[in-house]
Design an enzyme around this catalytic site. Structure first.
Site, PDB file in Angstrom:
ATOM      1  N   HIS A 351       9.214 -11.742  -0.309  1.00 24.32           N
ATOM      2  CA  HIS A 351       8.679 -10.552  -0.981  1.00 24.32           C
ATOM      3  C   HIS A 351       7.167 -10.706  -1.179  1.00 24.32           C
ATOM      4  CE1 HIS A 351       9.104  -6.752  -3.091  1.00 24.32           C
ATOM      5  NE2 HIS A 351       8.088  -7.191  -3.804  1.00 24.32           N
ATOM      6  N   ALA A 352       6.412  -9.709  -0.741  1.00 29.30           N
ATOM      7  CA  ALA A 352       4.952  -9.814  -0.707  1.00 29.30           C
ATOM      8  C   ALA A 352       4.354  -9.993  -2.099  1.00 29.30           C
ATOM      9  CB  ALA A 352       4.362  -8.561  -0.059  1.00 29.30           C
ATOM     10  N   HIS A 381      -2.151  -3.075   0.167  1.00 29.40           N
ATOM     11  CA  HIS A 381      -1.686  -3.174  -1.215  1.00 29.40           C
ATOM     12  C   HIS A 381      -2.007  -4.565  -1.788  1.00 29.40           C
ATOM     13  CE1 HIS A 381       1.215  -2.568  -4.610  1.00 29.40           C
ATOM     14  NE2 HIS A 381       1.344  -3.879  -4.478  1.00 29.40           N
ATOM     15  N   GLU A 382      -1.637  -5.586  -1.047  1.00 32.15           N
ATOM     16  CA  GLU A 382      -1.828  -6.956  -1.544  1.00 32.15           C
ATOM     17  C   GLU A 382      -3.315  -7.296  -1.669  1.00 32.15           C
ATOM     18  OE1 GLU A 382       0.514  -8.418  -2.891  1.00 32.15           O
ATOM     19  OE2 GLU A 382       2.115  -7.165  -2.086  1.00 32.15           O
ATOM     20  N   HIS A 385      -4.870  -6.252  -4.831  1.00 32.32           N
ATOM     21  CA  HIS A 385      -4.703  -7.218  -5.925  1.00 32.32           C
ATOM     22  C   HIS A 385      -5.786  -8.290  -5.852  1.00 32.32           C
ATOM     23  CE1 HIS A 385      -0.909  -5.704  -7.376  1.00 32.32           C
ATOM     24  NE2 HIS A 385      -0.225  -6.015  -6.301  1.00 32.32           N
ATOM     25  N   GLU A 409      -1.361  -2.374  -9.439  1.00 34.87           N
ATOM     26  CA  GLU A 409      -0.532  -1.960  -8.310  1.00 34.87           C
ATOM     27  C   GLU A 409      -1.133  -0.783  -7.550  1.00 34.87           C
ATOM     28  OE1 GLU A 409       1.715  -3.813  -7.307  1.00 34.87           O
ATOM     29  OE2 GLU A 409       1.898  -5.089  -9.086  1.00 34.87           O
ATOM     30  N   HIS A 509      12.742  -7.503  -7.835  1.00 31.63           N
ATOM     31  CA  HIS A 509      12.094  -7.561  -9.154  1.00 31.63           C
ATOM     32  C   HIS A 509      13.052  -7.875 -10.296  1.00 31.63           C
ATOM     33  CE1 HIS A 509       9.574  -5.456  -6.322  1.00 31.63           C
ATOM     34  NE2 HIS A 509       8.534  -5.693  -7.081  1.00 31.63           N
ATOM     35  N   TYR A 519       4.845   0.241 -10.959  1.00 31.15           N
ATOM     36  CA  TYR A 519       4.798   0.939  -9.658  1.00 31.15           C
ATOM     37  C   TYR A 519       4.922   2.443  -9.833  1.00 31.15           C
ATOM     38  CZ  TYR A 519       5.703  -3.853  -8.192  1.00 31.15           C
ATOM     39  OH  TYR A 519       5.629  -5.210  -8.024  1.00 31.15           O
TER      40      TYR A 519
HETATM   41  O1  X8Z Z   1       6.728  -5.266  -4.960  1.00 29.91           O
HETATM   42  C1  X8Z Z   1       5.887  -4.553  -4.462  1.00 29.91           C
HETATM   43  C2  X8Z Z   1       4.654  -5.167  -3.799  1.00 29.91           C
HETATM   44  C3  X8Z Z   1       4.275  -6.453  -4.419  1.00 29.91           C
HETATM   45  S1  X8Z Z   1       3.504  -6.267  -5.947  1.00 29.91           S
HETATM   46  C4  X8Z Z   1       4.934  -5.405  -2.346  1.00 29.91           C
HETATM   47  N1  X8Z Z   1       6.056  -3.201  -4.430  1.00 29.91           N
HETATM   48  C5  X8Z Z   1       7.238  -2.567  -4.987  1.00 29.91           C
HETATM   49  C6  X8Z Z   1       8.480  -2.887  -4.180  1.00 29.91           C
HETATM   50  O2  X8Z Z   1       8.361  -3.418  -3.083  1.00 29.91           O
HETATM   51  O3  X8Z Z   1       9.576  -2.573  -4.638  1.00 29.91           O
HETATM   52  C7  X8Z Z   1       5.103  -2.234  -3.903  1.00 29.91           C
HETATM   53  C8  X8Z Z   1       5.720  -0.894  -4.116  1.00 29.91           C
HETATM   54  C9  X8Z Z   1       6.950  -1.090  -4.950  1.00 29.91           C
HETATM   55 ZN    ZN Z   2       1.712  -5.300  -5.941  1.00 28.02          ZN
END
Ligand code: X8Z
Ligand code: ZN
Length: 610
Positions: A351-352, A381-382, A385, A409, A509, A519
């Site tokens: 997960h990024a 996106h990354e 940050h 975010e 998450h 988000y």
């Molecule tokens: O978790 C993330 C990022 C890392 S902060 C990739 N996002 C959420 C997800 O993947 O569920 C970005 C958008 C929503």
């Molecule tokens: Zn993020």
């Protein structure tokens, strides 16, 4: 520290590890309080605390990095150990800070002290054993998710990357269902751990003076927790009519594709057909929902392939956007230390996320990059940050964070909104910009990500708040999850779920313990930021065609907000860039306005709703 879990103060590593704790000598701190302390003592306390925590944070971040990029027994143990050391001290300090509650202080010191209580996502109780246990649970669940796989009857096994790709590209309903169900086999073993984690952390929150962690999570937004919840509902109310129209159209098109026996036209949409493992973004099924009339919509995945982009070139491309705005290039160490691709020989957390390990300039991203347009956006996106982390690194440690977590975010996403056809041509990824007659196609595709996401962004924490506050009991966790999914998203489980199912745990998450409201906020804020930056850049066309690339003025305006870190209430940071203190969904609605008219026309003879 990594930002995927950033709170407005700089103690996120504790949260990052899902750990927080306290040593067993809690009496010591209260026994010290004899006379009313002075302002000078409060400032000395803040200085000393920041020094101490900065020192504890670096090795804890390094251990967390080592663990997440190489999951095994030893890295897990070290990450939990050092994470616990940091978070137990941070919680102690947060408790100790209460002794300055009645001291008259300058605004910055007061803000630091008040913020301390909100800086831990999962505070641990003062019982040392429980604190250690909390650290271990967090690490363990993260590892279970990271190393999770589903094995078919023939013995072949799939990881999340494989299955996520299938959800995006497969159109065979049976195969989609298998991948959808398969991934959800990773989470039932997490459930008991999750219950235990909430129990221990609730005790920690109570020691800090909160009712439970739900109150803590909702309270960190420079306004009372209940007002904040109302604010979220207000914003959702603004977006909902648009979402309903999009839902109606996509459901109708899915009905045409899969048949109305699979996609009933008066019910929620089965969750396995929307092109994403969690049905949170839908653009992967743009081909299903696209307008009848032929429209030219840029296929970034194809363009990347045609131009021979590899993973590194994709990251370099994203970095180039930021430098075009006047930001300094990323440090050499970023390129040496980041994880860009999935290692073949070990389990990692794919997960990024974006990190600043030393709180100075040890910036890194951790991804398993796929060569797709979707991932090109995630890279932006990354990096958002990382550039934010660098912009606030001159702030005192307690202000090294975003204005609120939604801002963190939103930054990279804001930049990605400027990755328009005009920009893609400028960097040579495409040769021709589709003319305005194709805009509905482009807007529909983008809305299938941005508008579709909004209710999902809201409901994940609605679920967690109910779980943390005890409103929902463990035996009803899964049922409540699906109630919210149906109510907000109009999405349902494609099959009846087994009694032991713990479907929330199949979303990163939840085991990763990253708050999710951020988000939702980011999806509102990024359109506000984009609208404003386009004005500053002097782009006079429609806002969905605007790109701020190359505008030093826009870069400077953005940087002025980023540099503030968490030093002021988020309302003030918002005002610095946009001139208003209000979050406002009209920006996202205006951006997609032409699409709304088109959707309403498409839906004219359809029965919408579920
Ligand atoms: O978790 C993330 C990022 C890392 S902060 C990739 N996002 C959420 C997800 O993947 O569920 C970005 C958008 C929503
Ligand atoms: Zn993020």
């Amino acid at each position: 520290m990594r930002t995927a879990k950033a709170s407005s103060l700089a103690l996120m590593i504790a949260a990052a590890l899902g750990t927080a704790g306290c040593t067993d000598d809690s009496n010591k701190t209260t026994s010290k309080v004899t006379a009313q302390p002075t302002a000078a003592e409060a400032k000395a306390f803040l200085d000393a605390s920041q020094k101490e925590l900065t020192k504890l944070q670096h090795p804890a971040s390094q251990a967390a990095w080592a663990y997440q990029t190489y999951i095994n027994q030893d890295t897990a143990a070290v990450a939990a150990y050092l994470g616990e050391k940091l978070s137990s001290r941070a919680t102690e300090i947060a408790k100790e800070s209460a002794k300055f509650n009645n001291v008259e202080l300058d605004a910055a010191s007061r803000r630091m002290l008040d913020g301390l209580r909100y800086s831990l996502t999962l505070p641990a109780p003062s019982d040392a054993e429980k604190s250690e246990r909390l650290a271990q649970i967090g690490t363990q669940m993260e590892g279970m998710y990271g190393s999770g796989r589903y094995c078919r009857e023939d013995g072949t096994c799939w990881g999340l990357t494989d299955m996520a790709n299938m959800m995006a590209n497969e159109r065979d309903a049976d195969l989609l269902l298998e991948a959808w169900k398969g991934w959800r086999e990773v989470s039932p073993p997490m459930k008991d751990l999750y219950v235990e984690q909430a129990e221990i952390a609730n005790q920690g929150a109570q020691e800090l003076g909160f009712k439970d962690i739900s109150e803590l999570w909702r309270g960190g937004y420079d306004m009372p927790a209940d007002d904040f919840e109302q604010e979220l509902d207000r914003l959702w109310g603004q977006v909902k009519p648009f979402y309903d129209a999009l839902h109606c159209h996509v459901r109708a098109k899915l009905g045409e594709t899969y048949g109305t026996d699979i996609v009933a036209q008066d019910e929620p949409i089965p969750a396995h057909l929307l092109g994403n493992m969690w049905a949170q973004t839908w653009s992967n099924i743009y081909d299903v929902a696209k307008p009848e009339q032929e429209m030219q919509v840029v296929d970034v995945t194809k363009a990347l392939e045609e131009k021979g982009y590899d993973e590194i070139k994709m990251v370099k491309g994203a970095e180039a956007f930021f430098t075009s705005l006047g930001f300094e290039p990323l440090p050499e160490t970023f390129w040496e230390r980041s994880q860009f691709t999935q290692p073949a020989d070990r389990d990692v957390v794919c997960h990024a996320s974006a990190w600043n390990l030393d709180s100075v300039d040890d910036l890194r991203i951790k991804m398993c990059i796929q060569k797709t347009g979707e991932e090109f956006a995630v890279i932006h996106h990354e990096l958002g940050h990382n550039f934010y982390q660098r912009a606030y690194n001159k702030q005192p440690m307690f202000f090294q964070g975003s204005a609120n977590d939604g801002f963190h975010e939103a930054i990279g996403d804001t930049i990605a909104l400027s990755v328009t056809p005009k920009y893609l041509k400028r960097i040579g990824l495409i040769e021709e910009i589709p003319d305005a007659s194709n805009d509905i196609g482009m807007l529909l595709r983008t809305a299938m990500d941005k508008i579709a996401f909004v209710p999902f962004g809201l409901l994940v924490d609605k679920w967690r708040w109910a779980v943390f506050s005890g409103k929902v009991k463990p035996e009803d966790y899964n049922q409540y999850w699906w109630e919210l999914r149906e109510q907000y998203q109009g999405v349902k489980a494609p099959v009846e779920r087994p009694a032991d199912a713990f479907d929330p745990g199949a979303k990163y998450h939840i085991p990763g313990n990253t708050p999710y409201t951020r988000y939702f906020l980011a999806h509102i804020l990024q359109f506000q930021f984009h609208r404003e930056l386009c004005k500053i850049a002097g782009d006079e066309g429609p806002v969905h065609r605007c790109s701020i690339a190359g505008s030093k003025e826009a870069g400077e305006a953005l940087n002025n907000m980023l540099m503030m870190g968490a030093s002021k209430p988020w309302q003030e940071a918002l005002e610095v860039l946009t001139g208003t203190q209000q979050m406002d969904a009209t920006a996202i609605l205006d951006y997609f306005a032409p699409l709304k008219a088109w959707l309403d026309e498409q839906n004219q003879d359809r029965q919408c709703g579920w």
